[in-house]
Structures are given as C-alpha cells and as structure tokens.
Design a protein around this motif. Structure first.
Motif, PDB file in Angstrom:
ATOM      1  N   TRP A   6      43.980  -6.343 -13.192  1.00 13.76           N
ATOM      2  CA  TRP A   6      45.133  -7.219 -13.421  1.00 13.76           C
ATOM      3  C   TRP A   6      46.253  -6.917 -12.436  1.00 13.76           C
ATOM      4  CZ3 TRP A   6      44.633 -11.539 -15.789  1.00 13.76           C
ATOM      5  CH2 TRP A   6      43.722 -11.682 -16.820  1.00 13.76           C
ATOM      6  N   TYR A   7      46.451  -5.642 -12.154  1.00 11.96           N
ATOM      7  CA  TYR A   7      47.475  -5.237 -11.198  1.00 11.96           C
ATOM      8  C   TYR A   7      47.181  -5.816  -9.814  1.00 11.96           C
ATOM      9  CZ  TYR A   7      49.918  -2.161  -7.919  1.00 11.96           C
ATOM     10  OH  TYR A   7      50.676  -1.683  -6.894  1.00 11.96           O
ATOM     11  N   ILE A   8      45.952  -5.643  -9.352  1.00  8.07           N
ATOM     12  CA  ILE A   8      45.558  -6.145  -8.029  1.00  8.07           C
ATOM     13  C   ILE A   8      45.629  -7.674  -7.994  1.00  8.07           C
ATOM     14  CG2 ILE A   8      43.609  -6.373  -6.428  1.00  8.07           C
ATOM     15  CD1 ILE A   8      42.819  -3.514  -7.182  1.00  8.07           C
ATOM     16  N   LEU A   9      45.127  -8.327  -9.028  1.00  9.55           N
ATOM     17  CA  LEU A   9      45.124  -9.792  -9.063  1.00  9.55           C
ATOM     18  C   LEU A   9      46.546 -10.347  -9.067  1.00  9.55           C
ATOM     19  CD1 LEU A   9      43.489 -12.428  -9.299  1.00  9.55           C
ATOM     20  CD2 LEU A   9      43.567 -12.138 -11.777  1.00  9.55           C
ATOM     21  N   LYS A  10      47.407  -9.776  -9.894  1.00 19.53           N
ATOM     22  CA  LYS A  10      48.788 -10.257  -9.975  1.00 19.53           C
ATOM     23  C   LYS A  10      49.512 -10.061  -8.646  1.00 19.53           C
ATOM     24  CE  LYS A  10      52.242  -8.097 -11.871  1.00 19.53           C
ATOM     25  NZ  LYS A  10      53.122  -7.387 -12.778  1.00 19.53           N
ATOM     26  N   ARG A  11      49.386  -8.895  -8.057  1.00 19.14           N
ATOM     27  CA  ARG A  11      50.061  -8.624  -6.784  1.00 19.14           C
ATOM     28  C   ARG A  11      49.478  -9.472  -5.655  1.00 19.14           C
ATOM     29  NH1 ARG A  11      52.562  -3.476  -6.132  1.00 19.14           N
ATOM     30  NH2 ARG A  11      52.992  -4.355  -4.074  1.00 19.14           N
ATOM     31  N   PHE A  12      48.172  -9.727  -5.692  1.00 16.40           N
ATOM     32  CA  PHE A  12      47.524 -10.556  -4.682  1.00 16.40           C
ATOM     33  C   PHE A  12      48.022 -11.995  -4.767  1.00 16.40           C
ATOM     34  CE2 PHE A  12      43.694 -13.261  -3.783  1.00 16.40           C
ATOM     35  CZ  PHE A  12      43.771 -13.167  -2.410  1.00 16.40           C
ATOM     36  N   LEU A  13      48.097 -12.546  -5.982  1.00 16.58           N
ATOM     37  CA  LEU A  13      48.567 -13.920  -6.149  1.00 16.58           C
ATOM     38  C   LEU A  13      50.050 -14.061  -5.810  1.00 16.58           C
ATOM     39  CD1 LEU A  13      46.644 -14.997  -9.376  1.00 16.58           C
ATOM     40  CD2 LEU A  13      46.140 -15.613  -7.006  1.00 16.58           C
ATOM     41  N   VAL A  14      50.836 -13.059  -6.120  1.00 13.53           N
ATOM     42  CA  VAL A  14      52.260 -13.089  -5.753  1.00 13.53           C
ATOM     43  C   VAL A  14      52.409 -13.056  -4.240  1.00 13.53           C
ATOM     44  CG1 VAL A  14      54.396 -11.731  -5.824  1.00 13.53           C
ATOM     45  CG2 VAL A  14      53.123 -12.171  -7.921  1.00 13.53           C
ATOM     46  N   THR A  15      51.609 -12.248  -3.570  1.00 11.63           N
ATOM     47  CA  THR A  15      51.640 -12.203  -2.104  1.00 11.63           C
ATOM     48  C   THR A  15      51.208 -13.539  -1.516  1.00 11.63           C
ATOM     49  OG1 THR A  15      51.105  -9.845  -2.211  1.00 11.63           O
ATOM     50  CG2 THR A  15      50.858 -10.925  -0.073  1.00 11.63           C
ATOM     51  N   PHE A  16      50.205 -14.166  -2.122  1.00 12.21           N
ATOM     52  CA  PHE A  16      49.762 -15.481  -1.662  1.00 12.21           C
ATOM     53  C   PHE A  16      50.881 -16.514  -1.798  1.00 12.21           C
ATOM     54  CE2 PHE A  16      48.173 -19.623  -3.119  1.00 12.21           C
ATOM     55  CZ  PHE A  16      47.585 -20.059  -1.945  1.00 12.21           C
ATOM     56  N   LEU A  17      51.533 -16.550  -2.962  1.00  7.41           N
ATOM     57  CA  LEU A  17      52.627 -17.501  -3.166  1.00  7.41           C
ATOM     58  C   LEU A  17      53.790 -17.226  -2.221  1.00  7.41           C
ATOM     59  CD1 LEU A  17      52.661 -17.868  -7.039  1.00  7.41           C
ATOM     60  CD2 LEU A  17      51.956 -19.556  -5.355  1.00  7.41           C
ATOM     61  N   PHE A  18      54.103 -15.962  -1.998  1.00  9.37           N
ATOM     62  CA  PHE A  18      55.160 -15.603  -1.066  1.00  9.37           C
ATOM     63  C   PHE A  18      54.820 -16.093   0.343  1.00  9.37           C
ATOM     64  CE2 PHE A  18      56.777 -12.542   2.072  1.00  9.37           C
ATOM     65  CZ  PHE A  18      58.132 -12.730   1.889  1.00  9.37           C
ATOM     66  N   THR A  19      53.589 -15.892   0.763  1.00 13.62           N
ATOM     67  CA  THR A  19      53.161 -16.336   2.092  1.00 13.62           C
ATOM     68  C   THR A  19      53.231 -17.850   2.210  1.00 13.62           C
ATOM     69  OG1 THR A  19      51.646 -14.446   2.160  1.00 13.62           O
ATOM     70  CG2 THR A  19      51.303 -16.175   3.788  1.00 13.62           C
ATOM     71  N   LEU A  20      52.786 -18.539   1.190  1.00 14.64           N
ATOM     72  CA  LEU A  20      52.839 -20.001   1.203  1.00 14.64           C
ATOM     73  C   LEU A  20      54.283 -20.490   1.213  1.00 14.64           C
ATOM     74  CD1 LEU A  20      50.835 -22.360   1.186  1.00 14.64           C
ATOM     75  CD2 LEU A  20      51.029 -22.407  -1.288  1.00 14.64           C
ATOM     76  N   LEU A  21      55.144 -19.826   0.457  1.00 12.16           N
ATOM     77  CA  LEU A  21      56.550 -20.215   0.426  1.00 12.16           C
ATOM     78  C   LEU A  21      57.292 -19.856   1.720  1.00 12.16           C
ATOM     79  CD1 LEU A  21      57.477 -19.369  -3.265  1.00 12.16           C
ATOM     80  CD2 LEU A  21      57.112 -21.620  -2.241  1.00 12.16           C
ATOM     81  N   ILE A  22      56.723 -18.997   2.524  1.00  9.94           N
ATOM     82  CA  ILE A  22      57.292 -18.710   3.843  1.00  9.94           C
ATOM     83  C   ILE A  22      56.854 -19.782   4.843  1.00  9.94           C
ATOM     84  CG2 ILE A  22      57.164 -17.106   5.808  1.00  9.94           C
ATOM     85  CD1 ILE A  22      58.958 -16.051   3.688  1.00  9.94           C
ATOM     86  N   LEU A  23      55.607 -20.242   4.742  1.00  7.97           N
ATOM     87  CA  LEU A  23      55.070 -21.208   5.711  1.00  7.97           C
ATOM     88  C   LEU A  23      55.641 -22.612   5.524  1.00  7.97           C
ATOM     89  CD1 LEU A  23      51.316 -20.135   5.759  1.00  7.97           C
ATOM     90  CD2 LEU A  23      52.987 -19.825   7.585  1.00  7.97           C
ATOM     91  N   ILE A  24      55.855 -23.033   4.299  1.00  6.71           N
ATOM     92  CA  ILE A  24      56.300 -24.407   4.028  1.00  6.71           C
ATOM     93  C   ILE A  24      57.685 -24.699   4.602  1.00  6.71           C
ATOM     94  CG2 ILE A  24      56.853 -26.046   2.185  1.00  6.71           C
ATOM     95  CD1 ILE A  24      53.861 -25.655   2.751  1.00  6.71           C
ATOM     96  N   PRO A  25      58.698 -23.848   4.401  1.00  9.77           N
ATOM     97  CA  PRO A  25      60.001 -24.164   5.014  1.00  9.77           C
ATOM     98  C   PRO A  25      59.963 -24.220   6.543  1.00  9.77           C
ATOM     99  CG  PRO A  25      60.277 -22.542   3.310  1.00  9.77           C
ATOM    100  CD  PRO A  25      58.807 -22.710   3.501  1.00  9.77           C
ATOM    101  N   ILE A  26      59.082 -23.437   7.144  1.00  8.70           N
ATOM    102  CA  ILE A  26      58.945 -23.507   8.604  1.00  8.70           C
ATOM    103  C   ILE A  26      58.426 -24.880   9.010  1.00  8.70           C
ATOM    104  CG2 ILE A  26      57.677 -22.563  10.584  1.00  8.70           C
ATOM    105  CD1 ILE A  26      57.765 -19.838   9.114  1.00  8.70           C
ATOM    106  N   ALA A  27      57.408 -25.372   8.297  1.00  9.60           N
ATOM    107  CA  ALA A  27      56.868 -26.703   8.596  1.00  9.60           C
ATOM    108  C   ALA A  27      57.914 -27.782   8.347  1.00  9.60           C
ATOM    109  CB  ALA A  27      55.629 -26.964   7.733  1.00  9.60           C
ATOM    110  N   ILE A  28      58.700 -27.651   7.292  1.00  9.30           N
ATOM    111  CA  ILE A  28      59.746 -28.639   6.998  1.00  9.30           C
ATOM    112  C   ILE A  28      60.819 -28.613   8.078  1.00  9.30           C
ATOM    113  CG2 ILE A  28      61.625 -29.186   5.395  1.00  9.30           C
ATOM    114  CD1 ILE A  28      59.749 -28.372   3.122  1.00  9.30           C
TER     115      ILE A  28
END
Length: 147
Positions: A6-28
């Motif tokens: 659960w620890y690995i999964l939660k941290r992995f998904l949070v990192t994924f969302l953080f990465t996606l939220l970094i890429l989208i404003p750049i594209a915008i």
C-alpha cells in the motif's frame, strides 16, 4: 496486500499524478503562447468561454496523451527516491523477491491503464468534439483569412 504494498502503490500513484500535473501546465502555456493572437482577434470571445470550451477539453485530451510519458517518468522518479532512501535495500534484505517487490507497480500501472482506456473510449471523444468545434470556429477561421 501488505502494508509495504500500500505504501509503494500510494507513493507511486501520487508521483504519477504529480508528474502529470507538471506536464499539463507546460502544454497549456505553450498552446496559449501559440494561440493568444487568435483569441484576441474575436471581440465576442470571453476568457471563461475559452477556458470552458477549449482549455478544459484541451486538458482532458493532453492528460490522456501524456499518461504513458508521465507513467514512465513516475516510475523512474519514484524508484530512484526509494533507492536514495535505501528502502529497496531494506526490502531485498527482508528476502522479498524482485517480482514480489514489483507487485504494487503492476497494480498501479494496471489502474492507470484502465483509467486511460476508459478516458480514451468515453471521455476524450466527447471532449474532442467540443474542442474541435471551438478550433474550427475561432482558430482555424483566422488561418483561412490570412491566406
């Protein structure tokens, strides 16, 4: 699933969302810099209309497009953070096999894949219709006038 999963999964998904939220404003930001002249040429076009009809759907489309890249970057960032904190060493010293260690990664990647497929088949086509209609009315129209 165990606590470490659960620890690995939660941290992995949070990192994924953080990465996606970094890429989208750049594209915008890149898209705004390319199309700001087209938006300003229309006096009847308001800020909220651009955000609601175009950038909301633009974000949906490009979030789905950037998901594989964000997933790749998230795996690298998250695994390097685990390694930097010597958590991988502790897991391997606890006699956890490498396949067992990757189990949360597989679950996370499967969840993201299912979400991406659902978006690709149900959400993105509807949002692309609205975005393309807006582009045809306000952006592509200006390119024809210039020629």
């Amino acid at each position: 699933m165990k606590i470490i999963d659960w620890y690995i999964l939660k941290r992995f998904l949070v990192t994924f969302l953080f990465t996606l939220l970094i890429l989208i404003p750049i594209a915008i930001a890149i898209d705004i810099s390319e199309k700001i002249d087209n938006f300003l040429e229309h006096a009847d076009l308001g800020f909220y209309q651009v955000v609601d009809e175009y950038y909301k759907n633009f974000t949906i489309y490009y979030a789905n497009t950037f998901m594989p890249l964000a997933l790749f970057i998230a795996v690298i960032l998250f695994t390097s953070k685990l390694s930097n904190n010597t958590e991988i060493i502790a897991i391997t010293n606890a006699k956890v096999s490498f396949t067992r260690f990757l189990y949360p990664y597989f679950i996370g990647a499967t969840l993201i894949t299912v979400m991406s497929l659902l978006m690709n088949h149900f959400v993105v086509p509807n949002s692309s219709k609205t975005r393309k209609k807006f582009e045809k009315e306000y952006i592509d129209n200006n390119k024809k006038k210039m020629n």
